[in-house]
Design an enzyme around this catalytic site. Structure first.
Site, PDB file in Angstrom:
ATOM      1  N   CYS A   1       0.800  -1.228   0.000  1.00 37.98           N
ATOM      2  CA  CYS A   1       0.000   0.000   0.000  1.00 37.98           C
ATOM      3  C   CYS A   1       0.832   1.276   0.000  1.00 37.98           C
ATOM      4  CB  CYS A   1      -0.986  -0.003   1.166  1.00 37.98           C
ATOM      5  SG  CYS A   1      -0.252   0.086   2.817  1.00 37.98           S
TER       6      CYS A   1
ATOM      7  N   HIS B   1      -2.879   1.562   6.835  1.00 31.84           N
ATOM      8  CA  HIS B   1      -3.117   1.534   5.396  1.00 31.84           C
ATOM      9  C   HIS B   1      -2.807   2.921   4.864  1.00 31.84           C
ATOM     10  CE1 HIS B   1      -4.467   0.574   1.488  1.00 31.84           C
ATOM     11  NE2 HIS B   1      -5.634   1.197   1.563  1.00 31.84           N
TER      12      HIS B   1
ATOM     13  N   ASP C   1      -7.164   5.925  -3.633  1.00 34.22           N
ATOM     14  CA  ASP C   1      -6.418   4.764  -3.134  1.00 34.22           C
ATOM     15  C   ASP C   1      -6.051   3.850  -4.305  1.00 34.22           C
ATOM     16  OD1 ASP C   1      -5.313   2.663  -1.806  1.00 34.22           O
ATOM     17  OD2 ASP C   1      -6.962   2.401  -0.388  1.00 34.22           O
TER      18      ASP C   1
END
Length: 710
Positions: free
Chosen positions: A304, A362, A385
């Site tokens: 991530c 995250h 994202d």
């Protein structure tokens, strides 16, 4: 020999003669021909005017939309006659084009293309033309021509190319940011920090965004060109590139390689033999250039923070303000009930049985833009994202979701607001099961999204933006105000009315030191109790459930009526050394009433921070002069270590410099001196990483370096 900054021009005919006829209208006369000898794109002036000096290595002029740039003409044979000579500029993006008459008026419209001859100091032998795009022009690489029309003739000259970016300095641009320090941080800054670990033990990982490194600008533009949107309908893609909402969705999908020729291949397994372990990357430049040079094969591998950091680079290159954001205890709520179930055995081992999950952290990005598609109130920071988790509009992308809409739970708006809302707001239900039966449970409404961070403007520290995402009791959202909740001080009484238990880490954990923690057990009844106490530690990755227990101990305590007892425990370095690296630890205690068999759970997940490298540089740094830095490290481990030291710094060092570090005894110190020649003025990051060969761990350090102009 052409003088510096001047380019030879060529007479060109695009398509049929109609192109030139559209540029110019033929008239009859016998006046001497007007010919163009050279064109000067005035690169130095234009780059400074458009704040694109960092892109000086590009083969094309790099400018921002909504602001004029200047080109100078060198005529031959005769001078320019304003009353009888006419000029047109033809600007082309793919098959799209616009023809702009060159006027003598400086009055320009922000909604259309304009061009005018500089009325101040007009040199009729070398006139200057200012070209200004609308503030909503499409981002991309343009070709342009100059059409020269006299009473005698007409000619079209190919001038070259220019790259047009978004313009956060222009009030009419949808990405306009009103504060200079924010534009410097979120558009121009080529380094930053990525926050990882846990809220009580933050890890600040240095990252080089590398947007000014040679080849990165071109790779970012190529990303738009090879996207499925461009391949499917080139004309429509070019038209839509005027909108940062559209651009950001394309980039979000193209950073991962799930549906397309995207940049990065994700890997959350334990096998990285076919590529690079995600934790080994230190900057975006190597990733983007490797992707472009391979013919758009996905780079292996990303997780991530790598996806987010590379997307931040692309967005800053394109002129869209962007920052990297970390959400601690980020929920992935697969059944959308805003509850994450976590299951434990009766002795405190966490089980991998839930389809829901919580990542310890995250990382995503926020981009700043006007949301004209949503109406007033939704402008500002938008969540995007690029980590592939779920599809949005058929593609693995997420956002842009307005942060304001997430805070107010406006799940009726575009894009992906319910998914992001759950990531920061779900409740956690901790359940103890025995023989398939629930025997105890407790609910935590504060854990998920407990802390949301980004890098502070102008300083290498974190800034909490938790209050932007959720309504919280304290507007400051300081780390210290959350620490008690995150460390387990809040009592999880579960279904037992008789006993409560809390677990508290005594301090932030550092490699080489014992993990010390305290368990407090309170008997809330007027009868004596005999309790079994089960302690359990499991290693886990930030986004996975834990593996089997690597440490456990059990005991019995007696509690008098209404008595509270405190139990101190520790896990020695030798007991956790084999689970170091990027792992975290799930620590749990279960207290069992031996008479009633009631059980109560308290748990905490924490990271053990690696030691740091110390990077030192001289105070006075100037460009194009040899400078010296030193990197030092003292071995805190109880055994010798060895590895490879890598030093890098965009604008400071070309590429990377590697040094081998031989066996360093416990307590031993190494110091490595490095010479470098800064190439750019500004605040730059010199970063170092020591990859240990006998431990799965990387030691990092960085120093912000101010390079002053001569």
């Amino acid at each position: 020999m052409l003088s510096e900054g001047w380019a030879k021009v060529y007479i060109t005919v695009e398509g049929d003669s109609g192109d030139i006829e559209r540029c110019c209208e033929k008239k009859d006369s016998h006046m001497e021909d007007l010919s163009l000898q050279y064109v000067n794109l005035e690169e130095s002036e234009n780059l400074e005017r458009h704040r694109t000096e960092g892109f000086s290595s590009s083969k094309a002029l790099v400018v921002r939309r909504g602001a004029p740039f200047r080109v100078s003409l060198q005529l031959e044979d005769r001078t320019f006659h304003p009353k009888t000579d006419f000029l047109r500029i033809k600007v082309m993006l793919g098959s799209l084009y616009v023809i702009i008459p060159v006027t003598s008026s400086k009055k320009v419209s922000s909604s259309s293309w304009n061009a005018y001859i500089d009325p101040e100091g007009l040199n009729l032998q070398s006139p200057s033309i200012f070209i200004c795009s609308p503030a909503s022009a499409s981002v991309g690489c343009y070709r342009f021509q100059l059409c020269v029309f006299t009473q005698e003739s007409q000619k079209a000259y190919a001038i070259g190319k220019f790259i047009l970016l978004c313009n956060p300095w222009c009030r009419e641009d949808a990405v306009y940011v009103p504060f200079e320090d924010q534009r410097e941080e979120y558009v121009q800054n080529d380094s930053g920090l990525l926050f990882m670990g846990t809220p009580m033990n933050l890890v600040s990982r240095p990252w080089s965004f590398d947007q000014y490194e040679p080849g990165v600008l071109e790779a970012c533009l190529n990303l738009l060109q090879v996207s499925p949107w461009h391949q499917k309908n080139t004309r429509l893609d070019y038209l839509n590139r005027n909108n940062p909402v559209y651009i950001s969705r394309v980039v979000s999908a193209m950073i991962n390689s799930e549906d397309d020729l995207g940049v990065l291949k994700g890997n959350w397994s334990d096998d990285f033999k076919q590529g690079v372990h995600p934790s080994m990357w230190t900057g975006s430049g190597d990733i983007l250039k490797q992707w472009a040079q391979s013919g758009y094969s996905p780079v292996k591998y990303g997780q991530c923070w790598v996806f987010a950091a590379v997307m931040c680079t692309v967005m800053r290159v394109l002129g869209i303000p962007c920052r990297v954001v970390t959400n601690f205890n980020s929920a992935h709520d697969t059944n959308a009930n805003l509850v994450i179930e976590e299951y434990y055995t009766e002795t405190g081992q966490k089980l991998n049985v839930s389809k829901d999950s919580i990542w310890n952290f995250h990382v995503w990005v926020e981009c700043y833009m006007t949301r004209r598609d949503l109406g007033p109130g939704m402008d500002g920071w938008q969540v995007l994202d690029p980590t592939p988790q779920e599809r949005s509009g058929g593609e693995f992308c997420c956002g842009p979701a307005p942060v304001k809409a997430i805070k107010d739970r406006r799940i009726d708006l575009l894009y992906d607001i319910p998914f992001v809302y759950a990531e920061v707001n779900a409740d956690v239900l901790s359940v103890i099961v025995s023989k398939g039966r629930v025997i105890s449970y407790s609910k935590d409404t504060e854990k998920v999204g407990s802390l949301i961070l980004t890098k502070a403007i102008g300083f290498p520290i974190h800034q909490s933006i938790t209050g932007d995402y959720k309504h919280i009791k304290s507007p400051t959202s300081s780390l210290t105000s959350r620490r008690s909740t995150m460390s387990g001080d809040s009592t999880l009484t579960g279904s037992s009315n008789g006993v409560s238990v809390s677990l508290t880490l005594d301090r932030a954990q550092v490699a080489g030191e014992p993990v010390c923690f305290t368990v407090k057990v309170i008997n809330r009844q007027n009868v004596a109790k005999k309790m079994k106490v089960h302690f359990n530690a499991q290693a886990k990755e930030y986004n996975h459930g834990p593996s089997d227990a690597f440490w456990e101990t059990h005991g019995v305590i007696k509690l008098a009526p209404m008595e509270a007892k405190v139990v101190h425990q520790q896990i020695l370095p030798a007991e956790y050394a084999h689970v170091l690296g990027d792992n975290l630890i799930n620590l749990a205690v279960v207290v069992e009433d031996m008479d009633s068999q009631e059980r109560v759970l308290a748990s905490e997940e924490f990271n053990i921070a690696s030691p740091h490298l110390t990077v030192q540089v001289a105070d006075s740094i100037v460009p194009n002069k040899v400078q010296t830095a030193s990197v030092s490290f003292t071995n805190p481990f109880s055994h010798p270590v060895s590895g490879v030291l890598t030093v890098a710094g965009a604008g400071l060092i070309q590429g990377k410099v590697n040094f081998r570090v031989l066996s360093l005894c416990p307590g031993g110190r190494m110091e490595q001196h490095i010479t470098f020649v800064p190439s750019m003025v500004g605040t730059k990051m010199l970063q170092a990483s020591l990859s240990l060969t006998n431990i799965s761990s990387t030691i990092r350090g960085f120093k912000m370096v101010s390079v002053h102009g001569a």
